[in-house]
Design an enzyme around this catalytic site. Structure first.
Site, short mmCIF file in Angstrom:
data_model
loop_
_atom_site.label_atom_id
_atom_site.label_comp_id
_atom_site.label_asym_id
_atom_site.label_seq_id
_atom_site.Cartn_x
_atom_site.Cartn_y
_atom_site.Cartn_z
N THR A 82 0.88 -1.18 0.00
CA THR A 82 0.00 0.00 0.00
C THR A 82 0.92 1.22 0.00
O THR A 82 1.49 1.55 1.03
CB THR A 82 -0.90 0.04 1.26
N HIS A 282 -7.95 -5.46 -5.70
CA HIS A 282 -7.24 -4.25 -5.29
C HIS A 282 -8.03 -3.52 -4.18
O HIS A 282 -8.05 -2.30 -4.12
CB HIS A 282 -7.04 -3.32 -6.50
N ARG A 285 -10.60 -0.81 -5.25
CA ARG A 285 -10.13 0.55 -5.55
C ARG A 285 -10.01 0.80 -7.05
O ARG A 285 -9.72 1.89 -7.47
CB ARG A 285 -8.76 0.77 -4.90
C1 LIG Z 1 -4.16 3.19 0.26
C2 LIG Z 1 -3.87 1.96 -0.56
C3 LIG Z 1 -2.79 1.95 -1.42
C4 LIG Z 1 -2.53 0.80 -2.19
N1 LIG Z 1 -1.42 0.78 -3.00
C5 LIG Z 1 -1.13 -0.34 -3.68
C6 LIG Z 1 0.06 -0.43 -4.47
O1 LIG Z 1 0.85 0.50 -4.54
N2 LIG Z 1 0.28 -1.59 -5.14
C7 LIG Z 1 -0.58 -2.66 -5.08
O2 LIG Z 1 -0.33 -3.68 -5.68
N3 LIG Z 1 -1.70 -2.60 -4.34
C8 LIG Z 1 -1.99 -1.47 -3.64
N4 LIG Z 1 -3.12 -1.43 -2.87
C9 LIG Z 1 -4.01 -2.62 -2.81
C10 LIG Z 1 -3.59 -3.54 -1.68
O3 LIG Z 1 -2.35 -4.14 -1.92
C11 LIG Z 1 -4.60 -4.65 -1.46
O4 LIG Z 1 -4.81 -5.35 -2.67
C12 LIG Z 1 -5.94 -4.16 -0.92
O5 LIG Z 1 -5.76 -3.08 -0.04
C13 LIG Z 1 -6.64 -5.30 -0.21
O6 LIG Z 1 -7.88 -4.92 0.27
P1 LIG Z 1 -8.13 -4.45 1.78
O7 LIG Z 1 -7.57 -3.07 1.88
O8 LIG Z 1 -9.60 -4.46 1.88
O9 LIG Z 1 -7.43 -5.41 2.69
C14 LIG Z 1 -3.39 -0.31 -2.10
C15 LIG Z 1 -4.47 -0.28 -1.21
C16 LIG Z 1 -4.71 0.83 -0.45
C17 LIG Z 1 -5.88 0.81 0.51
#
Ligand SMILES: Cc1cc2nc3c(=O)[nH]c(=O)nc-3n(C[C@H](O)[C@H](O)[C@H](O)COP(=O)(O)O)c2cc1C
Length: 384
Positions: A82, A282, A285
């Site tokens: 994240t 993701h 998102r």
């Molecule tokens: C604020 C934020 C930033 C994220 N940035 C990335 C990232 O840079 N690369 C990536 O593969 N996933 C990113 N993700 C997705 C997370 O790795 C993950 O797939 C997702 O947060 C899982 O869902 P959850 O937040 O409900 O646990 C991000 C998620 C959040 C909430």
């Protein structure tokens, strides 16, 4: 002592994070995309699955250990990449990585972090994985892989589900889209959150200025407030399975493909030599109406479970949520927001608290299911 230690569950940490963070950062972490159908659907899909308790089984001695790529880890979760932890708490990535090391689970560092991968490796220790997107300039991406190799990262997580910039309208309204900038829209927001302003932003400024994307090659290492730099220029719509084959050739260690929702894609990842996939939308998102990962997990486990390790994420807020995914065949669950809320609420102590909450809740659920070991979980423990 951090107030985060008083949190009884992940929702408490979320509330504490909301109080401490300016709205623009809290919403960036917390919200989804477009109408946020996916966000609630991820939760509903997990909640729809019921646990079927078993009784009269001696589970006095229990273990949450799982074997992952030849090593034992203490509990069945991994911290997801994240790329914002360092903006929620001063040196937040190091805080998260240390919390993961203390809990005996891997930490995945995102390329978009504001702390360099070498610094995290030097200061945090533990089991470190490195996440990257493939950029239009492939050589630049390969150079990141070389750095991760040199810094001894155990695994590369290649995220493949973000070919287009997600439509997150609240970010635009909050003045935080391709870069973070102070504007009339958010300056009051920042000023009314002094704990964040002084404890996070203030400390970076005292150390020499706004944080930068420290993992980017020097030519792209802009400050997070640099409006001339558009993150979207790093997205590519030309990614194919040939790219994965090339990455496989260049990365000799564990290779994980993140962002798979279709069994055919999982099979392709296996054919290209990946070691694992993360079934993920993701955290809802990206594509708003995307299917919930837990709904497609069983067919993906059926399709490739004998060939590669299958992880899952998106929406896991309780230990019982994690147990459901494990019973459906996931090897471990990646946690994104759960530990991010923790670090935003209380830095390393908050992230430690988040992991402790998951551990306790997983343990309690295992007792109710009469399971002494993670390997005993199966679909018979669920009701669907
Ligand atoms: C604020 C934020 C930033 C994220 N940035 C990335 C990232 O840079 N690369 C990536 O593969 N996933 C990113 N993700 C997705 C997370 O790795 C993950 O797939 C997702 O947060 C899982 O869902 P959850 O937040 O409900 O646990 C991000 C998620 C959040 C909430």
């Amino acid at each position: 002592m951090s107030i985060a230690l008083q949190a009884l569950n992940i929702w408490d940490l979320r509330r504490m994070a909301q109080q401490r963070l300016p709205k623009l950062f809290f919403e960036f972490v917390d919200r989804g995309s477009e109408d946020e159908v996916g966000l609630s659907n991820n939760r509903l899909a997990i909640e729809r699955i019921k646990i079927r308790p078993r009784v009269m089984i001696n589970v006095e001695r229990r273990s949450q250990e799982v074997e992952l790529f030849g090593k034992t880890q203490k509990m069945p979760v991994v911290i997801s990449p994240t790329g914002i932890a360092g903006l929620l708490w001063h040196n937040g990535e190091i805080a998260l990585a240390r919390a993961a090391a203390a809990a005996g689970v891997p930490f995945t560092l995102a390329t978009t972090s504001v702390t360099a991968m070498e610094k995290v490796a030097e200061l945090a220790g533990g089991r470190l994985w490195y996440q990257m997107y493939m950029w239009p300039d492939r050589e630049m991406s390969y150079s990141l892989m070389e750095r991760a190799k040199a810094a001894n990262y155990e695994a590369l997580v290649l995220t493949v589900d973000t070919a287009a910039a997600p439509n997150r309208e609240y970010n635009v309204r909050n003045g935080y889209s391709t870069s973070f900038r102070f504007s009339s829209r958010n300056v009051l927001d920042v000023l009314t959150h002094p704990r964040w302003m002084l404890g996070t932003l203030g400390r970076y400024i005292a150390e020499g200025g706004m944080p930068r994307f420290e993992n980017y090659p020097e030519s792209l290492r802009h400050r997070i407030t640099d409006t001339k730099f558009d993150q979207r220029s790093l997205m590519t719509q030309s990614l194919t399975w040939d790219d994965l084959r090339e990455v496989r050739k260049r990365w000799p260690r564990v290779l994980i493909v993140k962002g798979i929702l279709h069994p055919d894609d999982a099979k392709m990842a296996a054919d290209c030599g990946a070691d694992a996939v993360v079934v993920s939308n993701h955290g809802a998102r990206n594509v708003d109406s995307s299917v919930a990962p837990i709904d497609v997990l069983p067919e993906i486990v059926d399709a490739v479970g004998s060939r590669l390790t299958v992880f899952v994420d998106s929406g896991y807020r309780r230990g019982s949520d994690v147990v459901k995914a494990l019973a459906l065949g996931a090897k471990t669950v990646f946690i994104g927001r759960g530990t991010l809320y923790g670090v935003a609420a209380g830095g390393q102590e908050g992230a430690v608290r988040a992991l402790a909450i998951y551990r306790d809740e997983i343990d309690r659920t295992m007792v109710y299911l009469g399971c002494a070991a993670i390997g005993e979980l199966n679909t018979g423990h669920l009701y669907r």
